[in-house]
Design an enzyme around this catalytic site. Structure first.
Site, PDB file in Angstrom:
ATOM      1  N   ASP A  10       0.853  -1.193   0.000  1.00 36.27           N
ATOM      2  CA  ASP A  10       0.000   0.000   0.000  1.00 36.27           C
ATOM      3  C   ASP A  10       0.884   1.236   0.000  1.00 36.27           C
ATOM      4  O   ASP A  10       2.056   1.178   0.350  1.00 36.27           O
ATOM      5  CB  ASP A  10      -0.925   0.004   1.230  1.00 36.27           C
ATOM      6  N   SER A  11       0.280   2.353  -0.368  1.00 34.57           N
ATOM      7  CA  SER A  11       0.988   3.628  -0.322  1.00 34.57           C
ATOM      8  C   SER A  11       1.321   4.038   1.118  1.00 34.57           C
ATOM      9  O   SER A  11       2.191   4.866   1.338  1.00 34.57           O
ATOM     10  CB  SER A  11       0.129   4.714  -0.972  1.00 34.57           C
ATOM     11  N   CYS A  73      -4.337  -1.270  -2.238  1.00 36.47           N
ATOM     12  CA  CYS A  73      -4.368   0.162  -2.531  1.00 36.47           C
ATOM     13  C   CYS A  73      -5.052   0.347  -3.879  1.00 36.47           C
ATOM     14  O   CYS A  73      -4.614  -0.238  -4.880  1.00 36.47           O
ATOM     15  CB  CYS A  73      -2.940   0.691  -2.582  1.00 36.47           C
ATOM     16  N   GLU A 152      -7.155  10.993   7.942  1.00 36.23           N
ATOM     17  CA  GLU A 152      -5.791  11.122   8.467  1.00 36.23           C
ATOM     18  C   GLU A 152      -5.648  12.227   9.506  1.00 36.23           C
ATOM     19  O   GLU A 152      -4.647  12.290  10.204  1.00 36.23           O
ATOM     20  CB  GLU A 152      -4.808  11.318   7.313  1.00 36.23           C
ATOM     21  N   CYS A 183     -11.375   3.487  -2.280  1.00 36.36           N
ATOM     22  CA  CYS A 183     -10.150   3.976  -1.632  1.00 36.36           C
ATOM     23  C   CYS A 183     -10.067   3.309  -0.267  1.00 36.36           C
ATOM     24  O   CYS A 183     -11.086   3.171   0.424  1.00 36.36           O
ATOM     25  CB  CYS A 183     -10.205   5.498  -1.479  1.00 36.36           C
ATOM     26  N   HIS A 185      -9.153   4.207   2.538  1.00 30.30           N
ATOM     27  CA  HIS A 185      -9.519   4.988   3.725  1.00 30.30           C
ATOM     28  C   HIS A 185     -11.037   5.077   3.943  1.00 30.30           C
ATOM     29  O   HIS A 185     -11.487   5.364   5.041  1.00 30.30           O
ATOM     30  CB  HIS A 185      -8.992   6.420   3.601  1.00 30.30           C
TER      31      HIS A 185
HETATM   32  N1  I24 Z   1      -5.325   7.326   9.514  1.00 28.73           N
HETATM   33  C1  I24 Z   1      -4.600   7.128   8.423  1.00 28.73           C
HETATM   34  N2  I24 Z   1      -3.408   7.710   8.162  1.00 28.73           N
HETATM   35  C2  I24 Z   1      -2.857   8.513   9.085  1.00 28.73           C
HETATM   36  C3  I24 Z   1      -4.786   8.131  10.435  1.00 28.73           C
HETATM   37  C4  I24 Z   1      -3.545   8.750  10.271  1.00 28.73           C
HETATM   38  N3  I24 Z   1      -3.302   9.497  11.386  1.00 28.73           N
HETATM   39  C5  I24 Z   1      -4.364   9.333  12.206  1.00 28.73           C
HETATM   40  N4  I24 Z   1      -5.269   8.517  11.650  1.00 28.73           N
HETATM   41  N5  I24 Z   1      -1.648   9.090   8.880  1.00 28.73           N
HETATM   42  O1  I24 Z   1      -5.081   6.279   7.460  1.00 28.73           O
HETATM   43  C6  I24 Z   1      -0.918   8.938   7.653  1.00 28.73           C
HETATM   44  C7  I24 Z   1       0.474   9.485   7.746  1.00 28.73           C
HETATM   45  N6  I24 Z   1       1.302   8.783   8.728  1.00 28.73           N
HETATM   46  C8  I24 Z   1       1.244   7.321   8.576  1.00 28.73           C
HETATM   47  C9  I24 Z   1       2.206   6.616   9.521  1.00 28.73           C
HETATM   48  O2  I24 Z   1       3.525   7.085   9.346  1.00 28.73           O
HETATM   49  C10 I24 Z   1       3.624   8.490   9.497  1.00 28.73           C
HETATM   50  C11 I24 Z   1       2.679   9.234   8.580  1.00 28.73           C
HETATM   51  C12 I24 Z   1      -6.234   5.516   7.717  1.00 28.73           C
HETATM   52  C13 I24 Z   1      -5.910   4.337   8.571  1.00 28.73           C
HETATM   53  C14 I24 Z   1      -6.670   3.163   8.157  1.00 28.73           C
HETATM   54  C15 I24 Z   1      -6.390   1.953   9.006  1.00 28.73           C
HETATM   55  C16 I24 Z   1      -6.583   8.140  12.185  1.00 28.73           C
HETATM   56  C17 I24 Z   1      -6.640   6.689  12.605  1.00 28.73           C
HETATM   57  C18 I24 Z   1      -5.836   6.176  13.611  1.00 28.73           C
HETATM   58  C19 I24 Z   1      -5.914   4.821  14.002  1.00 28.73           C
HETATM   59  C20 I24 Z   1      -6.807   3.980  13.342  1.00 28.73           C
HETATM   60  C21 I24 Z   1      -7.602   4.474  12.326  1.00 28.73           C
HETATM   61  C22 I24 Z   1      -7.516   5.835  11.965  1.00 28.73           C
HETATM   62  F1  I24 Z   1      -4.962   6.973  14.236  1.00 28.73           F
HETATM   63  F2  I24 Z   1      -8.255   6.314  11.008  1.00 28.73           F
HETATM   64  N1  DGL Z   2      -4.306   3.745  -0.422  1.00 30.55           N
HETATM   65  C1  DGL Z   2      -4.822   4.754  -1.322  1.00 30.55           C
HETATM   66  C2  DGL Z   2      -5.989   4.200  -2.142  1.00 30.55           C
HETATM   67  O1  DGL Z   2      -6.620   3.227  -1.798  1.00 30.55           O
HETATM   68  C3  DGL Z   2      -5.280   5.995  -0.601  1.00 30.55           C
HETATM   69  C4  DGL Z   2      -4.175   6.848  -0.104  1.00 30.55           C
HETATM   70  C5  DGL Z   2      -3.290   7.413  -1.219  1.00 30.55           C
HETATM   71  O2  DGL Z   2      -3.744   8.265  -2.010  1.00 30.55           O
HETATM   72  O3  DGL Z   2      -2.157   6.983  -1.253  1.00 30.55           O
HETATM   73  O4  DGL Z   2      -6.316   4.750  -3.154  1.00 30.55           O
END
Ligand code: I24
Ligand code: DGL
Length: 266
Positions: A10-11, A73, A152, A183, A185
């Site tokens: 995944d990304s 992804c 996020e 997607c 998310h």
């Molecule tokens: N959810 C996602 N990405 C994040 C996040 C989140 N931060 C809080 N939550 N950050 O995706 C992305 C960037 N980060 C990634 C880790 O390395 C550093 C940079 C959705 C997650 C899908 C499982 C909210 C959050 C959480 C826990 C569980 C679910 C959730 F903190 F949405």
């Molecule tokens: N994992 C990507 C997707 O399902 C969402 C996050 C991204 O844009 O990298 O399209």
């Protein structure tokens, strides 16, 4: 029987929604996951770059002796799945075909909506796959660039999220009976999306549909993991900070796990 792990790419962390489904549907399978958080999100990037990054993730998984590769992804599936699948001699699954065929099975009116990142929607791949399987379908695609940032920034239940989802999905409300969450998310926004679309609209989680296909494939090729062999620990790798990845993964999957940092060749 085949006791090698299943590789997921995944990304970033979004693919963990697919992993959670795998753990639920196929708890005896072992997982190796690579998330390219250092270069996420892929959604706004040019296709050629996403293709290059995806190959690096694939090559990394191949060094881990995986029996199958799952593109957890939508964006990577949209631009790189076909070419990767052609070149490897292990099964390679994406999330788009399973999501497309599930939508066709679900719809009663033939009006299917697709939501995803800008790249997934501009690739037009969901519409193409659906039309190839069932040309009588009417597909309405909509890019939702604000949805992943909402998740996020921990705003899944906020009034801002409700407003953004309501405004973004307005073009689809009342016009589709099935909506594909294209997607990784979006399953986290599912309650709000369901609320905005109305209770009669069927939401399709591409990741969950993909895991159903993994199960079928494991049975067909008889490459399930033997339950008699002791389970090894799942391995999670990230190109960014392992602590940040771990925090999200532990919270989301509800179990402890090991996360390692990995540097991909650029
Ligand atoms: N959810 C996602 N990405 C994040 C996040 C989140 N931060 C809080 N939550 N950050 O995706 C992305 C960037 N980060 C990634 C880790 O390395 C550093 C940079 C959705 C997650 C899908 C499982 C909210 C959050 C959480 C826990 C569980 C679910 C959730 F903190 F949405
Ligand atoms: N994992 C990507 C997707 O399902 C969402 C996050 C991204 O844009 O990298 O399209």
């Amino acid at each position: 029987m085949d006791n090698r792990p299943i590789g997921f790419l995944d990304s970033g962390v979004g693919g963990l929604t697919v992993v959670k489904e795998l753990m639920r549907q196929l708890p005896f399978e072992e997982i190796v996951y690579i998330g390219d958080s250092a270069r996420a999100p892929y959604g706004p990037r040019p296709a050629e770059q996403i293709r290059e990054y995806t190959w690096e993730l694939v090559n990394f998984l191949l060094t881990k002796n995986v029996k199958m590769i799952v593109f957890a992804c939508n964006t990577a599936t949209a631009v790189a799945w076909e070419e990767v699948k052609e070149k490897l001699d292990i099964p390679v699954l994406g999330v788009i075909l399973p999501g497309s065929s599930a939508a066709i099975k679900s719809t009663l009116t033939g009006n299917i909506g697709i939501i995803g990142t800008p790249m997934t929607i501009s690739s037009d791949i969901y519409r193409q796959k659906i039309m190839a399987l069932a040309p009588q379908m009417e597909v309405k695609s909509l890019s939702c660039p604000k949805f992943a940032p909402l998740v996020e920034s921990n705003q899944i239940n906020s009034s801002i999220a409700k407003k953004v989802v309501y405004e973004s999905l307005a073009p689809l409300v009342g016009r589709v009976d099935t909506l594909v969450l294209g997607c990784t998310h979006y399953p986290l926004l599912r309650p709000i999306i369901q609320n905005v679309m109305g209770p009669k609209v069927k939401l399709i989680d591409s990741g969950a549909e993909c895991v159903r296909d993994i199960s079928v494939l494991l049975n067909y090729f008889q490459i399930n993991r033997s339950r008699a062999v002791e389970m090894k620990e799942h391995c999670f790798y990230t190109t960014a900070n392992p602590e940040s990845f771990k925090q999200i993964a532990v919270n989301w999957l509800g179990r402890d796990l090991s996360v390692e940092h990995i540097e991909l060749s650029d």
